[in-house]
Every structure is written in structure tokens, then in C-alpha cells.
Motif scaffolding. Structure first.
Motif, PDB file in Angstrom:
ATOM      1  N   ASP A 207       0.834  -1.213   0.000  1.00 45.38           N
ATOM      2  CA  ASP A 207       0.000   0.000   0.000  1.00 45.38           C
ATOM      3  C   ASP A 207       0.864   1.255   0.000  1.00 45.38           C
ATOM      4  O   ASP A 207       0.542   2.246  -0.657  1.00 45.38           O
ATOM      5  N   GLU A 208       1.951   1.213   0.741  1.00 46.68           N
ATOM      6  CA  GLU A 208       2.838   2.386   0.790  1.00 46.68           C
ATOM      7  C   GLU A 208       3.491   2.632  -0.571  1.00 46.68           C
ATOM      8  O   GLU A 208       3.610   3.775  -1.023  1.00 46.68           O
ATOM      9  N   GLU A 211       0.952   4.139  -2.945  1.00 47.90           N
ATOM     10  CA  GLU A 211       0.804   5.573  -2.680  1.00 47.90           C
ATOM     11  C   GLU A 211       1.986   6.365  -3.238  1.00 47.90           C
ATOM     12  O   GLU A 211       1.822   7.456  -3.787  1.00 47.90           O
ATOM     13  N   THR A 212       3.184   5.788  -3.122  1.00 42.53           N
ATOM     14  CA  THR A 212       4.366   6.452  -3.683  1.00 42.53           C
ATOM     15  C   THR A 212       4.258   6.598  -5.200  1.00 42.53           C
ATOM     16  O   THR A 212       4.580   7.648  -5.764  1.00 42.53           O
ATOM     17  N   GLN A 214       1.490   6.712  -6.918  1.00 41.37           N
ATOM     18  CA  GLN A 214       0.464   7.714  -7.198  1.00 41.37           C
ATOM     19  C   GLN A 214       1.046   9.123  -7.122  1.00 41.37           C
ATOM     20  O   GLN A 214       0.776   9.974  -7.977  1.00 41.37           O
ATOM     21  N   ASN A 215       1.850   9.378  -6.101  1.00 41.51           N
ATOM     22  CA  ASN A 215       2.482  10.685  -5.976  1.00 41.51           C
ATOM     23  C   ASN A 215       3.465  10.934  -7.122  1.00 41.51           C
ATOM     24  O   ASN A 215       3.606  12.068  -7.614  1.00 41.51           O
ATOM     25  N   LEU A 306      -3.596   1.969 -11.163  1.00 46.95           N
ATOM     26  CA  LEU A 306      -2.925   3.252 -10.979  1.00 46.95           C
ATOM     27  C   LEU A 306      -2.945   4.100 -12.249  1.00 46.95           C
ATOM     28  O   LEU A 306      -2.750   5.322 -12.180  1.00 46.95           O
TER      29      LEU A 306
END
Length: 905
Positions: A207-208, A211-212, A214-215, A306
Motif C-alpha cells: 500500500d505504501e 501511494e508512492t 500515485q504521488n 494506478l
């Protein structure tokens, strides 16, 4: 790696070329703006936007950099070793070193292997690295790790100089640090390079990590990423040695040939399809050259969610399209780098192509914008020079008409004015007498007289009062009264009063009372002459009209002189725009678009020679840029003038919208290596057809097909004229035919917008209109040329007209044409065709028919020919729009054999 190195070197070469064109563009624009700021103000301005310049420089001045991100240090190190095909990084166990902070690493080219720690502000830390103390074949782990006790070196970058073929042209390989926010990491890794993003992983994404990523999309503006899965490590090594590095040596000699021959051949065979000629055909590489992706993996599903990957590779990724550049690439997923390393090379190639194409597109857009502005400015200047004299002439003519009209009115209205004066006096006599008696001015005279009488009592001179009154009255009535300022008849009465007072003998002092005033006013009114008053009014009107007319004429002459000087300066600026500024910008525009075409499609493969002209040689080409077959026009401009002329030809032709009656110009390539690089060759790629009209008529093209060609040529000319262009060289060899004998106009070398024509004498002698020799002409010269072309079409042969054949040379021919020499009438010509020819080649341009009329008049000729050849077909009423289609022999023959009911259906 050899192919990857070639792509990186190619990128550097094109980047230098783009930077050179940018510098030439800026210099050219500065000269244009300096020249455009004349006494008349800024007539035109060439502008390269700051954002455009910065976007180009970001690519042209930055070397390519492969930025390696990833789940962990193990996967990133593994990718670097695969790229270099050498174990320069130690193979570590990801589970055992996940919590260790690794610093950022940058690989640059160097003659020998060396290490240094550099701070972000370019300072170098003087430190004893383990790499110098230990003779290790890999980078020591201690040099890669960040030591918390030494805070000064936490932000330092490990710079490694390495002699490898990939790095020789300035390319870099950057390994992202293992810790830190993605925003800062991405900025630090990409600030000095054109990034090629790689993300390595060995396990499914957490999950982390999602998120990375996505950023990362938002930070990089949806930059494409190559995702590479690496196998999991089965060993945990603490000694800094990779398991298979016993035979590895990092000396310069061993690095030169570090790819096995078998794998190299395999890679090169695959890349031949990608790097060979031609290049990929599409302006977007979405879904192109992609290997089938393993869709049953969790990572693939995660990347699709994504937005990095697309479940349908042939569809556009809408999540990133709104932020994408002109040229797009899609992210890729490589499941096994060792087996599919060529796909990584393809991704690098496409990303580098994207940078180059986008920078050249931005640059070319500025050139096109400037040239479009030039054309519009030239049209405005031409319109100003054409309209201003007509405006002055119109003003002069209309003022003269107005002046003459008012003069006629002033004469015609004299009797009417006289009658009006008489009727007004008769109707208002009592009122005027009363107003005259009560008028304040007489009170002033009375008071003056009383004053004078009092003075007379004090003095002995008895005549002083009457003399003073006479002088006062004379002085009062010597004031000229303008009828324009007041229409009151009271002032007219005082004019008569002045005359009456002046004629008085003044033997006795008058007693000025009410009765005297009324009597005087009555006498004045009765003695007024309506004719003289009317004549006086008309005379004043005429005098004022004459003065106004003379003043207007003088002001108009001054205005005309002022505009004449202004128009002379505009013509000078227009000449500089056509002769100097536009050709210079067109040259850099040709170079910028040629870079883009070369990157996308490569050098065209020239086949046999199919034609030769005054300015170049034409070769055949099987396929280029997705078009087949093609013709390659190879031109080697001998000097700057020919370069500029060719560039303008390319610009005008390339920007013509595609039309079925005009041969399309597909692109251009500049071969800078031609002639040893001293004299580059320009290759113009266009559609190739079967033959030209000259050869077709010589081979016996039938009459109906020739009429179809005539209509096609007129249609193509109408389209060019609708775009504001004049062809100026319509002739048999510039009309090409396809397999169905449908015609297209080609060779737009002399084709220009009317406002950009400089009056040059261009064209083929027998097709040149008389006004061409004067330097002042318009698009009617194409109508004249079509008239000569139509003579050949109707004659059915390519021999010169007898009238022209008798001329000894071109000068003799031109002299005859200016005097009215034209082709003779042949026996095969019918009346309609002969009259159409004569009207088209009329010596007066304004008497020539419009091309729409020419096309309309060709239809009945074609209908008649069809009726003669296919009477059964033409018994039906065929619409004019279908005549051209039916004129093709294959269609007509088929229709002739059809049953009547089938034909009607």
C-alpha cells in the motif's frame, strides 16, 4: 547495450542540432524585431515565448539520465548490474538490508573507475572512502550507506566515474536513495537530466508503494515508467561480493566487449526491427512495438488501477492524456529483464524520441507561427497599398460631387430665397417694425445722442452733436453681419438703416422718438430688395463653398503626400519580409521539422531514379512514414538563396491541407552527411503516382479520360486558390495521374501566397501569361496556363503549337505572347472548347473566366463525349456531379452492359 548506446548517442547529436537551430531562431527573430520597429511602428513581431525556449533548453541542454527507482536497494542494484552487464553493485538480500539507508548514486563517464562524495551545492566532501582502501571489484556497501553519525554526508551523492559505452556521450545512470519523500527524491534525481524512469521490484506492491507511485504520477506529470521485475535474492552476502563476480574485472580493457556474442546477436536482431529504416510510423507510440504483457499477475492489475498500464494497449490512456506532450509513450512492464532486455532498450528509445520530437515540435510551432504572421502581415500590407490610393481617389471624387451639387443648389434656390424673403417681410412687417422700434441698439444710440446733446450745450460748436451721431452710427453699421450667425431680419433691417443714415443730408438734428423709429423701419422694409438680398445670400454661400473646396483640396494633397511616403516605407518593409525575413525563418523551420521526421521515420531508402529536373533528382521509395509508394525529391542547395527558396517551397506545400487533387508532401529529411557534410542534401518525400500527363498523352490517353484530367486540374487549382496560393507553373509534366487516370497537381516549387509573391518571372515559357513579364500579376496567371494546357488536352498530342514552334528562342516567344501570339485552332477542336481556350488565355486578366466557370463549362463537353461514345448510357439524365465518375472508361463500360432497370436502380 550497443544499441542502447547508439540511441543515447543519437539523442545527444539531435539535442545539439536542436540547440543550434534554437540559437539561429533567436538570432533571426532579434533581427526581424529590430528591423520591424520602423518609423511606422512595429509592423510585425517574431516572438519565441519564454516557456517555449525553456522547454526546448530543458531537453537540448540536459543529457539523458536513466533514473532507477524501486522497492528496495537490492532490486535497484540488480537493474544497474544488468544495464552495465557487470556486477558493479554488490548483490544484497533485500530482507536483510531494507532498514539500511542507502545514498543516491550517480554514474558518469570517466576514463577510469573513481569515486567521490558530492553535496547538492557541488561541493565535494574530502573523505577516505572504503573503495580506495579496499581493492574491491564492487562498490563497497559502506560507501553506499548513509552513516547517521556523520550528518554532513547524509545528503551527499556518491559520484562514480565509469568507463562504459553507455556513458560516453554524457548520459548518466542515477540510482535513487532508499529513504526520503518521493517529491524530494524525484526532484534531486531529475534536476539535471532528461529522465528515463525505471521502477524495479521483486514482490507485489504494498500500500505504501502504491501511494508512492500515485504521488510520482503527479510529480512527474504522468511521465511513462518502465517497470522491471527482478528475481528474488536467495543469498545474504555481507562481504560485498556478488555470487558470480569472480571473473569480473572493472578495468578499461575488459569493459569494451562485455556482452556475450550470442545475447548480443539476439538483441541486435530484435532491435533491427525497431532501429532500422523506417522508424515507427505513428506520431504516438501508444500500443506500438509492445510485447504481450503477462496479465495474470497482481502487479499488472495494480499498475492498471494506478493508470500506468492500459488493459487495452491500443487505446489512449485518458488518465494522462490531458497532461501529455505532443508525442506520447506508454509505460511498460518487463517481467524478466534478462530475457527481454531489448524491450528496455525499446522503452529508452521511445522515451528519448519523445523528448526530441516534443522539443522540435515546440520549436517548429514558433517558426510556423512566425511565418503565418508574416503571410498575414504581407496580406495586410498589400491591402493597405491597394486600398489607400483608392480611398484617397474616392474622397476626392465624392468631395467634387458634393461641391458641384451644392453650387447647383445655391443657384437653383436663389429665386426660392427671394420669394421667401418677400413673403416673410409681408407677413411679419408689423412685428418687425415694432421690434425695430424697441431694439436695444436704438436705445443705445439715443443715450449716446442725449450725451452728445448735453456736451453740445456746454460747447459752442452747434454741429458737433450731429457729426458725433453720424460717426457713431457709421462706426456701428460698419460691422459686417454674417447671415450664418443669425437669421433674424432685424439685422438686415439695420443694414438698410446704415445705408439710409449714410445717405441723409443731416442738415437738421433728427428727433429720435418712437414714431421716428417706426417710420424709419417702415421705410427700410419697403425699400428692401428681395432679389439683391437673395443674390447676396447665394453669393456668400458660393464664396464659402469655394473657400471650403480649396481648403479641402489642399488638405487632401497633404494627406496624399503623407500616405505616399508611408506606403513607400511599407513596400520596403514588405520587400524585406518576402526576401529576407520569411526565407530565414523558413530555413530553420525546415530544419526543425526535418529533425522530427528523421527521429520518427528515419532516413528514406531511395530506389531507382524516376525523374530529373532543374533543381533536383527524383527517386522512388517503397515506403516511408506509413505512405507507399513514395517519391523522394533530392535537392542539394548550392547557396543560401536556394536553401531559402527550397525552405519556403516546403513550408507552403507542407501546410496545404490534404486534397485529392494535389500531391501531398509527406515530410522532409536533411542528410547532413551528404558531400562529406559540407553541402547537406534535402530529401522531400511525397506521394508517387503512375505517370505524368505529358507521358499519358504521348501514350495515347483517350479523349474522355483527358477531359476528366482537365476537370481534375481545375479542381486542384481552385483548391490552391482557396488557400490563397498561386501555382505559377501549371503544365503537362506537373500533372500526375494515378492508376485510374485521375489527376493531381504537383511540383509546387513556385507556389506562393499572392501577398508573398515578389513579382519574379517564373514558370514555363509557353504557359506564361503576358502580365508575368511586368512583375504585377495575380492568380489569373494560372487560368492562362490552364488555357494552354487545355489546348494540349484537346489536341491529343504533345507537339508545340505551330505559332510557338516558329519562335527562335524564349525572348522571341515572349515578345510574341505580349503582342497577342497564341496557339492556333486545330480541326479537332469544337466551338465550345476553342472558345474556352481563347477566354482563358485572354491578354486582359480581368476578362479571363473564373475557375468555377471553367469547370462548369467542361461538364457539357464531357457529357457530349459520353453521349457519342455510350449513347445507351447517356439516354438517361445523369447529374453533372456524376459525369466525371461515369467518364472513367471502366465505369462506363460496366454501365453500358447493365439492364435498364438495374441502371435506374
Amino acid at each position: 547495450m550497443t544499441s542502447l548506446s547508439a540511441e543515447l548517442n543519437r539523442f545527444c547529436e539531435f539535442s545539439k542540432r536542436t540547440k543550434q537551430i534554437l540559437d539561429e531562431t533567436k538570432s533571426c527573430f532579434d533581427d526581424i524585431n529590430e528591423s520591424g520597429n520602423s518609423e511606422l511602428g512595429s509592423l510585425f513581431k517574431a516572438e519565441l515565448l519564454r516557456e517555449e525556449e525553456q522547454e526546448i533548453l530543458d531537453i537540448a541542454q540536459r543529457p539523458p539520465g536513466i533514473v532507477i527507482l524501486g522497492q528496495n536497494s537490492y532490486s535497484k542494484f540488480k537493474i544497474v548490474n544488468e544495464i552495465f552487464n557487470n556486477g558493479i553493485f554488490p548483490v544484497i538480500n533485500s530482507a536483510g538490508h531494507d532498514d539500511l539507508p542507502f545514498r543516491m548514486v550517480r554514474f558518469r563517464h570517466g576514463e577510469s573507475l573513481s569515486y567521490s562524495l558530492a553535496l547538492p551545492d557541488d561541493y565535494e566532501i574530502v573523505d577516505h572512502l572504503d573503495a580506495y582502501r579496499e581493492q574491491s571489484k564492487t562498490v563497497p556497501l559502506k560507501d553506499l550507506q548513509i552513516h547517521s553519525a556523520d550528518k554532513a554526508s547524509d545528503s551527499a551523492i556518491l559520484e562514480i566515474s565509469y568507463n562504459h559505452v553507455i556513458l560516453r556521450q554524457g548520459a548518466q545512470i542515477i540510482v535513487a536513495p532508499s529513504h526520503g519523500e518521493i517529491n524530494k527524491v524525484y526532484k534531486t534525481c531529475t534536476e539535471s537530466v532528461s529522465p528515463i524512469l525505471v521502477y524495479s521490484f521483486s514482490d507485489d506492491l504494498s500500500d505504501e508503494e502504491i501511494e508512492t507511485l500515485q504521488n510520482l504520477q503527479e510529480i512527474s506529470q504522468y511521465e511513462s515508467v518502465c517497470f522491471i521485475r527482478v528475481p528474488k535474492c536467495k543469498q545474504y552476502l555481507t562481504n560485498g561480493e556478488s555470487p558470480n563476480n569472480n571473473s569480473t574485472n572493472l578495468t578499461t580493457d575488459s569493459i569494451k566487449d562485455n556482452v556475450s556474442s550470442s545475447s548480443s546477436r539476439k538483441i541486435e536482431r530484435t532491435l533491427d526491427k525497431v532501429n532500422g529504416n523506417p522508424r515507427p510510423q505513428s506520431h504516438s507510440l501508444i500500443g506500438k512495438n509492445k510485447m504481450t504483457i503477462l496479465k495474470n499477475t497482481k502487479v499488472y492489475e495494480q499498475l492498471c488501477d494506478l493508470g500506468y498500464l492500459n488493459e487495452n494497449p491500443t487505446c489512449r490512456n485518458t488518465r494522462r492524456s490531458f497532461l501529455s506532450d505532443y508525442y506520447e509513450t506508454e509505460s511498460d512492464l518487463i517481467d524478466n529483464f534478462e530475457s527481454h532486455s531489448y524491450r528496455f532498450n525499446m522503452f529508452v528509445q521511445q522515451t528519448l524520441q519523445r523528448y526530441l520530437v516534443n522539443s522540435s515540435t515546440v520549436l517548429n510551432n514558433s517558426h510556423s507561427r512566425c511565418l503565418s504572421m508574416f503571410i498575414m502581415s504581407a496580406f495586410d500590407m498589400a491591402r493597405d497599398m491597394l486600398i489607400t490610393p483608392k480611398k484617397l481617389m474616392f474622397a476626392r471624387e465624392k468631395e467634387v460631387e458634393l461641391y458641384k451639387s451644392l453650387m447647383r443648389i445655391s443657384v437653383a434656390k436663389t429665386n426660392e430665397i427671394r420669394e421667401m424673403i418677400g413673403s416673410t417681410i409681408a407677413e411679419n412687417q408689423n412685428m418687425l417694425v415694432q421690434k425695430a422700434a424697441d431694439y436695444e441698439f436704438l436705445g443705445t444710440l439715443s443715450r449716446c445722442l442725449e450725451s452728445l446733446e448735453r456736451i453740445d450745450k456746454d460747447h459752442a460748436n452747434e454741429n458737433s452733436t450731429s457729426e458725433a451721431l453720424k460717426q457713431i452710427v457709421n462706426a456701428a453699421y460698419q460691422v459686417e453681419i454674417s447671415l450664418q450667425s443669425s437669421s433674424s431680419f432685424v439685422r438686415t433691417l439695420f443694414e438698410r438703416m446704415k445705408q439710409l443714415v449714410q445717405s441723409m443730408p443731416w442738415n437738421s438734428q433728427p428727433k429720435i422718438d418712437l414714431e421716428w423709429k417706426k417710420k424709419l423701419a417702415t421705410d427700410i422694409l419697403s425699400n428692401l430688395s428681395e432679389a439683391r438680398l437673395a443674390k447676396s445670400i447665394s453669393g456668400q454661400i458660393k464664396e464659402r463653398l469655394n473657400k471650403s473646396h480649396d481648403a479641402f483640396a489642399m488638405a487632401l494633397r497633404q494627406l496624399e503626400q503623407k500616405h505616399t511616403g508611408r506606403l513607400d516605407k511599407i513596400e520596403e518593409e514588405r520587400l524585406k519580409l518576402r526576401k529576407i525575413h520569411a526565407p530565414k525563418v523558413a530555413k530553420v523551420a525546415l530544419e526543425s521539422t526535418s529533425i522530427k521526421d528523421t527521429i520518427l521515420h528515419g532516413m528514406p531508402h531511395m530506389g531507382r531514379e524516376i525523374g530529373r529536373g532543374q533543381y533536383g533528382v527524383v527517386y522512388s521509395c517503397d515506403s516511408w512514414a506509413g505512405c507507399q509508394p513514395c517519391a523522394i525529391k533530392s535537392v542539394v542547395p548550392p547557396d543560401e538563396k536556394h536553401w531559402n527558396d527550397l525552405a519556403l517551397e516546403f513550408y507552403y506545400t507542407k501546410n496545404i491541407p490534404e486534397h485529392e487533387r494535389v500531391v501531398a508532401l509527406r515530410g522532409s529529411v536533411i542528410d547532413y552527411t551528404y558531400g562529406g557534410g559540407t553541402n547537406p542534401a534535402v530529401l522531400l518525400v511525397m506521394d508517387r503516382l503512375v505517370r505524368d500527363l505529358y507521358g499519358a498523352i504521348k501514350q495515347g490517353l483517350d479523349w474522355i479520360s483527358r477531359l476528366v484530367v482537365a476537370v481534375d486540374v481545375v479542381e486542384g487549382m481552385r483548391f490552391l486558390h482557396s488557400q490563397g496560393l498561386v501555382h505559377r507553373d501549371i503544365k503537362l509534366k506537373n500533372v500526375l495521374l494515378d492508376k485510374a487516370n485521375r489527376a493531381k497537381i504537383t511540383d509546387l516549387g513556385f507556389c506562393k501566397p499572392e501577398a508573398m509573391m515578389s513579382g519574379s518571372i517564373v514558370g514555363t515559357p509557353i504557359h506564361m501569361a503576358p502580365e508575368l513579364f511586368t512583375g504585377r500579376y495575380d492568380n489569373s496567371v494560372d487560368v492562362y496556363a490552364f488555357g494552354i494546357l487545355f489546348w494540349y488536352i484537346c489536341a491529343g498530342h504533345v507537339k508545340l503549337p505551330t505559332a510557338f514552334e516558329r519562335c527562335d528562342n524564349k525572348d522571341h516567344l515572349w515578345t510574341g505572347v505580349k503582342k497577342g501570339l497564341r496557339p492556333e485552332r486545330l480541326a479537332v477542336f469544337d466551338t465550345d472548347c476553342w472558345e474556352l481556350m481563347q477566354e482563358c488565355w485572354d491578354g486582359e486578366p480581368l476578362k479571363r473566366p473564373l475557375l468555377g466557370d471553367v469547370q462548369t463549362r467542361c461538364i457539357p463537353v464531357m457529357q457530349l463525349a459520353l453521349a457519342i461514345r455510350y449513347p445507351a448510357v447517356m439516354q438517361f439524365r445523369i447529374p453533372a456531379v456524376a459525369v466525371i465518375l461515369l467518364a472513367q472508361e471502366t465505369i462506363c463500360t460496366a454501365a453500358y452492359n447493365l439492364h435498364r432497370k438495374q441502371l435506374v436502380c
